[in-house]
Design a protein around this motif. Sequence first.
Motif, PDB file in Angstrom:
ATOM      1  N   ALA A  52       0.840  -1.196   0.000  1.00 51.62           N
ATOM      2  CA  ALA A  52       0.000   0.000   0.000  1.00 51.62           C
ATOM      3  C   ALA A  52       0.877   1.248   0.000  1.00 51.62           C
ATOM      4  CB  ALA A  52      -0.920  -0.013   1.213  1.00 51.62           C
ATOM      5  N   MET A  53       1.969   1.215   0.789  1.00 51.81           N
ATOM      6  CA  MET A  53       2.865   2.366   0.873  1.00 51.81           C
ATOM      7  C   MET A  53       3.532   2.622  -0.469  1.00 51.81           C
ATOM      8  SD  MET A  53       2.706   3.860   3.605  1.00 51.81           S
ATOM      9  CE  MET A  53       2.584   3.936   5.361  1.00 51.81           C
ATOM     10  N   ILE A  54       3.980   1.538  -1.116  1.00 56.33           N
ATOM     11  CA  ILE A  54       4.657   1.703  -2.396  1.00 56.33           C
ATOM     12  C   ILE A  54       3.674   2.251  -3.435  1.00 56.33           C
ATOM     13  CG2 ILE A  54       5.775   0.456  -4.288  1.00 56.33           C
ATOM     14  CD1 ILE A  54       7.050  -1.346  -2.154  1.00 56.33           C
ATOM     15  N   MET A  55       2.425   1.758  -3.388  1.00 50.09           N
ATOM     16  CA  MET A  55       1.417   2.252  -4.313  1.00 50.09           C
ATOM     17  C   MET A  55       1.145   3.735  -4.096  1.00 50.09           C
ATOM     18  SD  MET A  55       0.579  -0.190  -6.238  1.00 50.09           S
ATOM     19  CE  MET A  55      -1.037  -0.245  -6.952  1.00 50.09           C
ATOM     20  N   ARG A  56       1.301   4.183  -2.848  1.00 46.43           N
ATOM     21  CA  ARG A  56       1.043   5.586  -2.542  1.00 46.43           C
ATOM     22  C   ARG A  56       2.236   6.465  -2.876  1.00 46.43           C
ATOM     23  NH1 ARG A  56      -2.163   3.365   1.133  1.00 46.43           N
ATOM     24  NH2 ARG A  56      -4.166   4.350   1.500  1.00 46.43           N
ATOM     25  N   GLY A  57       3.316   5.844  -3.292  1.00 42.86           N
ATOM     26  CA  GLY A  57       4.497   6.622  -3.605  1.00 42.86           C
ATOM     27  C   GLY A  57       5.423   6.782  -2.419  1.00 42.86           C
ATOM     28  N   GLN A  58       5.070   6.197  -1.255  1.00 42.99           N
ATOM     29  CA  GLN A  58       5.943   6.246  -0.065  1.00 42.99           C
ATOM     30  C   GLN A  58       6.959   5.113  -0.174  1.00 42.99           C
ATOM     31  OE1 GLN A  58       5.635   8.509   2.333  1.00 42.99           O
ATOM     32  NE2 GLN A  58       3.488   8.928   2.765  1.00 42.99           N
ATOM     33  N   THR A  59       7.807   5.189  -1.193  1.00 36.22           N
ATOM     34  CA  THR A  59       8.640   4.041  -1.516  1.00 36.22           C
ATOM     35  C   THR A  59       9.567   3.647  -0.371  1.00 36.22           C
ATOM     36  OG1 THR A  59       8.596   4.973  -3.712  1.00 36.22           O
ATOM     37  CG2 THR A  59       9.989   3.052  -3.394  1.00 36.22           C
ATOM     38  N   ALA A  60      10.171   4.660   0.278  1.00 36.10           N
ATOM     39  CA  ALA A  60      11.160   4.349   1.314  1.00 36.10           C
ATOM     40  C   ALA A  60      10.531   3.533   2.440  1.00 36.10           C
ATOM     41  CB  ALA A  60      11.760   5.637   1.859  1.00 36.10           C
ATOM     42  N   ILE A  61       9.387   4.004   2.950  1.00 39.56           N
ATOM     43  CA  ILE A  61       8.722   3.284   4.045  1.00 39.56           C
ATOM     44  C   ILE A  61       8.271   1.910   3.554  1.00 39.56           C
ATOM     45  CG2 ILE A  61       6.783   3.326   5.649  1.00 39.56           C
ATOM     46  CD1 ILE A  61       6.865   6.371   5.459  1.00 39.56           C
ATOM     47  N   GLY A  62       7.735   1.888   2.330  1.00 42.23           N
ATOM     48  CA  GLY A  62       7.263   0.630   1.769  1.00 42.23           C
ATOM     49  C   GLY A  62       8.370  -0.395   1.683  1.00 42.23           C
ATOM     50  N   VAL A  63       9.514   0.014   1.158  1.00 40.45           N
ATOM     51  CA  VAL A  63      10.627  -0.920   1.009  1.00 40.45           C
ATOM     52  C   VAL A  63      11.116  -1.372   2.384  1.00 40.45           C
ATOM     53  CG1 VAL A  63      13.027  -1.123   0.248  1.00 40.45           C
ATOM     54  CG2 VAL A  63      11.322  -0.120  -1.268  1.00 40.45           C
ATOM     55  N   ALA A  64      11.167  -0.414   3.334  1.00 40.58           N
ATOM     56  CA  ALA A  64      11.598  -0.778   4.690  1.00 40.58           C
ATOM     57  C   ALA A  64      10.655  -1.828   5.268  1.00 40.58           C
ATOM     58  CB  ALA A  64      11.625   0.456   5.576  1.00 40.58           C
ATOM     59  N   LEU A  65       9.360  -1.612   5.087  1.00 43.64           N
ATOM     60  CA  LEU A  65       8.381  -2.561   5.624  1.00 43.64           C
ATOM     61  C   LEU A  65       8.449  -3.896   4.898  1.00 43.64           C
ATOM     62  CD1 LEU A  65       5.219  -0.426   6.305  1.00 43.64           C
ATOM     63  CD2 LEU A  65       6.717  -1.545   7.939  1.00 43.64           C
TER      64      LEU A  65
END
Lengths: 377, 356
Positions: free
Chosen positions: A105-118
């Motif tokens: 969901a984070m990556i889809m929202r463009g929050q790539t850094a948090i998404g990748v960390a998660l």
Amino acid sequence: MDAGLFRGRKNNMDEEQAESAFGFHGTWREFAPIAFTNLLLIIVTLGIYRFWAKARERRYLWSRTRFIDERLEWTGTGLELFLGGIVVLLAFVIPYIVMTQVSQAMIMRGQTAIGVALFVVPLLALFYLMGVARFRAIRYRLGRTNWRGIRGGSNDNGFRYGWSYMWKTTLGYLAFGLGVPWAMVSLWNERWRSMSFGPMDFTCSADFSPLMKRYLLFYFSPFLAILVAAAAMFAIALGFAVDFDGAGGFDPEEPPIGFVAAVVVALFLFYFVLGFIWLVYFAKFYRVVVGHMALGDLEFEFDARTKDWIKLGLGDVALVILTLGIGFVFLGYRHWKFFVTHMQAYGEVNVDDLTQSTTKRARHGEGLLDAFDMGAI
Amino acid sequence: MFERSEIPAFWYDGYSARRHEGLVEWSGGDTLLLRAHDGELMEVAIDDLIFVERGVMDGSYSRKADDGFRLSFTGTVPEDLAQRLPSGQKFGKWIDRLGLPKAAALFAGISAVLIAIVMTAPTWLGPRVPASWERKMGDAMIGDLGNRLCHTPQADAALAKLVDELDPERPVTRVGIANVDMINAVALPGGQVLIFDGLLQEAESADELAGVVAHEIGHVRERHVMQALLRQFGLSVLLGGINSDLGSSIFGIASMSYSREAEREADAFSRKQLAAADISPAGTAEFFEYLKDESGDSPEWVGWVASHPMPAEREEAFRNAVVKGKRYKPALTDAEFTALQEACEKDPDTEEFSFF
């Protein structure tokens, strides 16, 4: 046999005929009803029975395994394996799924850094827990294995081993994969040194250097195979160019069916042969690490040669294929029998000194290991 | 007066590995006295015993309090003692009580009912989930897709017009153009419909596009997305027992597929909306004809087995929906359609869609 003492000698020609310390007395006819009723119950319960099935299978296999003069007994239960599965589901699988979903969901929202960390954090946790799981599975199995009423175990919970597993494995691969034998042997030593049976600790001091020759064979074989394959492809391409000269030669967009088949066969052979070269290495690995294990005055040995492992592997494949897959229910039986018949022990056991283990036992089974589908030994 | 029985036996006491041989003495009470030949004595309560299978010679007994203890009789156990000794488990407590055939049938029945519930319940449960919940769920799962959608003022206006014509009530549907080079369109959780850029480039006219978009809106409006989500979730929970790798099936949400029936419903919705908007279904029929040519002529039964109705069958349905002699209006003007086709190209800050 004297009730108090067992003796075995290693290099004594007179005793070559003597019975091995380990023996397996099961028959597949006896095992079949267990295997097939297990399969039936696993299917009708949508898989939930598999915990009880595993306990039943082990109860049988252990009860047909002799060590010196008495059979082993499996005291684990399906219920505790089931509880282990639930613990893993709650503590790991569900958080893992939630985290990867949030990560997406984070990556889809463009929050790539948090998404990748998660995404990365659960993967690292998985890596760590795989080490812990392997450790705890051995501990669990020793804790549920009785011989003359005495069991094994470990006072270590395996959490420290998880870190060792992570850094040693990483280091092993970092050196272009050349450190893998060192990592495998060193981790084996570390796991088993924490284990005990009765009052006695296992010792294990294997060295990885005798493994390097076979490992290098495995290590370089893909390069050799690629060279050979490339040469063959070149020859084939050349052949096409000569044969169909003027007709456009070899068209990579529409390769002839024979060529495609050749590539498929080559790929299959590549992995198959590579698998067997790995077995050449693994057979030696197993002989070396088990050969350096001791428990009190007992020394162990594993005498399966490469050809025995290959026979086991080919037998597995043949069994599964010839029975259209249903033969997989016998794989556990075959592997246990292989393990027991090739296991040897020499030395002395004083049964009066072999007192009950004081290690703690967890109330749940090898849930983690089950979830990762790994073998313990 | 009760007669005292003495039965030859051997045992391990669970404290050391020494094997004790001797006699088990029983005087009709609640305890057994184990008297070893070497003089050791041990008292065990009968209630404390459990039966364990040892494999070799019949069974033996362990203690609830200590699973290291093992007692094996080597002589005949008198009938009245045998009756007081516990019996063992074979398959497990519940199954032993019922017997294997009955238990297997019972479990199979329960499993079949559970699977039936998971397969059918979403059909009526899905439409009962409030649309606002679905939207929130969809937002939580995929968000607003960041910069991956193509926007230009002209394209946004054209798309808004098209969607307004096709679905004037529009409670949850959001339609966007995704920068993906595939001939496809998808309905995602939360009423999000994505038209892939590849489809826009291949479409001959806005009419072709209209039918496909209306079909995807149909999936949203008929609550197929919610149904598929629920079904997938139910199955992954139910079959988690067989396959502990739950994660991979959850990832399947992105590539959700609908039943044949759902596809027909969405097609029917599409035809209805096209008719209401005075857009000709002939364009959609042509699009299916194009798909049919692309995929080659497969035999009829493939269409019956596969989850999607055959393009030929769908083409015919749309073809038949054309009312002869009726004057349809074009779904969009040529300028508007071109704006849609150029949306991804002209959007200055669109990103590659690498998710699919």
